[in-house]
Structures are given as structure tokens and as C-alpha cells.
Design an enzyme around this catalytic site. Sequence first.
Site, PDB file in Angstrom:
ATOM      1  NE  ARG A  38      55.679  53.692  43.502  1.00 53.21           N
ATOM      2  CZ  ARG A  38      55.260  54.139  42.338  1.00 53.21           C
ATOM      3  NH1 ARG A  38      56.128  54.424  41.388  1.00 53.21           N
ATOM      4  NH2 ARG A  38      53.972  54.310  42.102  1.00 53.21           N
ATOM      5  N   GLY A 352      47.081  53.430  43.207  1.00 53.59           N
ATOM      6  CA  GLY A 352      46.611  54.730  42.722  1.00 53.59           C
ATOM      7  C   GLY A 352      46.007  55.607  43.802  1.00 53.59           C
ATOM      8  N   GLY A 375      47.784  51.093  37.631  1.00 52.63           N
ATOM      9  CA  GLY A 375      47.513  50.715  36.238  1.00 52.63           C
ATOM     10  C   GLY A 375      47.696  49.234  36.000  1.00 52.63           C
TER      11      GLY A 375
END
Length: 398
Positions: A38, A352, A375
Site C-alpha cells: 500500500r 479483498g 469494499g
Amino acid sequence: MLNKQTIKDLDLKGKRVLLRVDFNVPLNEKGNITSDKRIVEELPTINLLIEKGAKIIICSHLGRPEGREDPKYTLKPVAERLKKLLKRPVLFNGKIADIETKKLIKNMEEGDIFLLENLRFDKGEEENSKAFAKKLASLADIFCDDAFGVMHRAHASTVGVPEFLPSCIGLLVEKEINAFDKLTTKPKKPVLAILGGAKIKDKINMINNIINFADKIIIGGAMAYTFLTALGYNVGKSNIEEDKIAIAKMIFDIAEEKNVKILLPIDHVVAQEFTFMADSIVIPTRAFKNGDIGMDIGPRTIKQFKTEINKAKTIFWNGPMGVFEFEKFENGTKEIAKAVASSKAITIVGGGDSAAALNKFNLEKSITHISTGGGASLKYLEGNGLVGLNVISDKIEV
């Protein structure tokens, strides 16, 4: 087409830019980062801000500290990793917006980087407190949201700050939205959606919207057992959502009306108990006994699903085909992942567990786009945008 202002549109020289990122990285028991993916994903935006002469104030959340300071969730390890990746100093003083932070920010020069402490150390973040949003906004001249993974959450740092500052999106959010727009706006046909995972309830609105542009929808994972129940099949002790059977029937009706074919598993790997060591057999859909638990899709289903994958020109995949966390029941997910990865179609994966599966099977590099927000991607595909994106300033037409 994306009509939101991006960092590429603005003169940022000498400006203090509050950059909202998603540095919610995994940590081990010792507080060490186990994957910096990330952080690495954010480097292009940070580097462009440096090139443009901005003073960069980065903010993020990490974990669930419940609105209080918890050393377990400090962003200090992130500051250290960011420093190594950028090969330049990263200021960090373990506070969000105290007097010392404001003083350090005031003395920043062009290209300097300051990382604020975990936003969720203040309960005002998740409560979308106007006072907390105003406090964050007071640190900067411009707000840039590049945290796609939390853009579906109405928090102070996503929807509150843009009330007080001119706003834009970063390169990562721009990449995410452009990828999903390839799926939803004039996609290359035929479009195949592959949906799996445990629960329908989180995906109902997305499925209802996907029916508008998909040609075929594959449904696997535990979700499939609720749909099979809706068709009148006995699925033994498989995980079903009793309260969603009627919705599954409605989805079949809508799909038929719109001429969208829904494909369900025709055979299954079943066990008598939900454990990683459970004995298993392969049975056709009609042969479930009362004690059987569906753990994975069977070989005939894999073959049928692969045929559809090979025909598609655009593929969206979200959710595993079985209990892929257990090595014994990973084959269905693994084979579908390999088929998607080797496809010549545009392939978009909704983060996910699907992203985790691609990582597990070392197939990430073969996918057109893997979303950084599971999400958020599901929410965006409902067709109503994202709360954090909707509040960003529109692009100014010249």
C-alpha cells in the site's frame, strides 16, 4: 468519464497539500510491516507532488484503535519504511495536529514530507466530526484524496476536510476510477462477472447494477448455495443466507428479463465438517446429503467456468470460489485465478480475498487492474459513486 480535479490539474508549487492515503498496512506482533504494497502504490502520487514543489502532509489510519492513542497502531513504522522507499527524510512526531506539528509544518520547504499520526487516534475521525475535519484542514492549503480503499466511508478525513479546502484526487484514485469505468462504460463485449465469497448481503446492490452491463455472471463460493437453494436444491449444511433467498430469486428474474445468463456450480467438493483436514468427495449439485458442506467448486464446474472466461473480452472478479484459505480446498479459486490471469481480456479484480488469492498463487502481474479497495470497489460498482469522491471539486473546464 472522470470529471474530478486531479493533482495534475493544479499548480501546487509552495502549497501545503494534505494527502489522504491508505497506509493501513499489516503488522506482525513486533509492530513490523509485513507487506509495504500500500505504501509502494502511493509513491507515484508522492513523487509527483515533490516534482510540483508541494509541501506534503500525509495522513492515514491504521487498524482500529477505537478513537484513542494506542502505541500498537502508531504510524511510526510507516514513516520509517516511507523514508527508505523515497530515499529522503520523512518528518514524524507522533501527533496529529498539536502545536509542535503545526510549528513543524509551518517551517516546511518545497518537497518536504510530514506524516501525521494515526487519524483514528482521534474519535472525531470515524464520527466525521466537523471540528476534527476543520483541525486537519487548518494544516494545509489544498486537500488531495488518494485513499481509494476508504472513499466509501463518511469520515472526517474523506468527506469533512473538502468542506474547508479546495480538493482533488491523486494518481492512485484516478487509476482506480478509470479502470472501473472501463468495466461500466462501453466495455469490450462480452462482459463476464465472476462473483464469489461468503455473503450476498454485501453485494446485492452491486449485482443489481452489474446486470445492466454484464453478459454473463458466474456465482461461486458460499454465495452460490443461497442461489441454489432459491432454485429448490438441497445444499446440505452449506452456508446459506436464509433471509436472502427471496432476493436471490428476484436477481434470477431481473437477469432473465435483461437476457443475462447466471451460471452456478454444477459439481462441488464437499466435506462433513468445516476444517482444513476434513475428508472430501466430489458430488453433482443434485446429490447433496443433509450433512454435506460445500467447500469448493468441482472439476466439471471449473471446466465450464474456464470456457466462459476464455470467451470474455472484459472480466470482473470479486470473491473466491471456495474455502481457499484451506490448502485442501483452494483448487477452484486457484484454477479460476489462473484462467483469469491467462485470459486476453481486460481483467479487473475487486481487491479483498480475490487480490489475496492472486498474491497467494503469484499471479498479480498478469491482471490488468487489481483494486486497492475491496469494499470501495463493491460500493463504486453499485453505480452511485463514492461519498469521498462525490465531494471532490469538479474539474474546471477551460
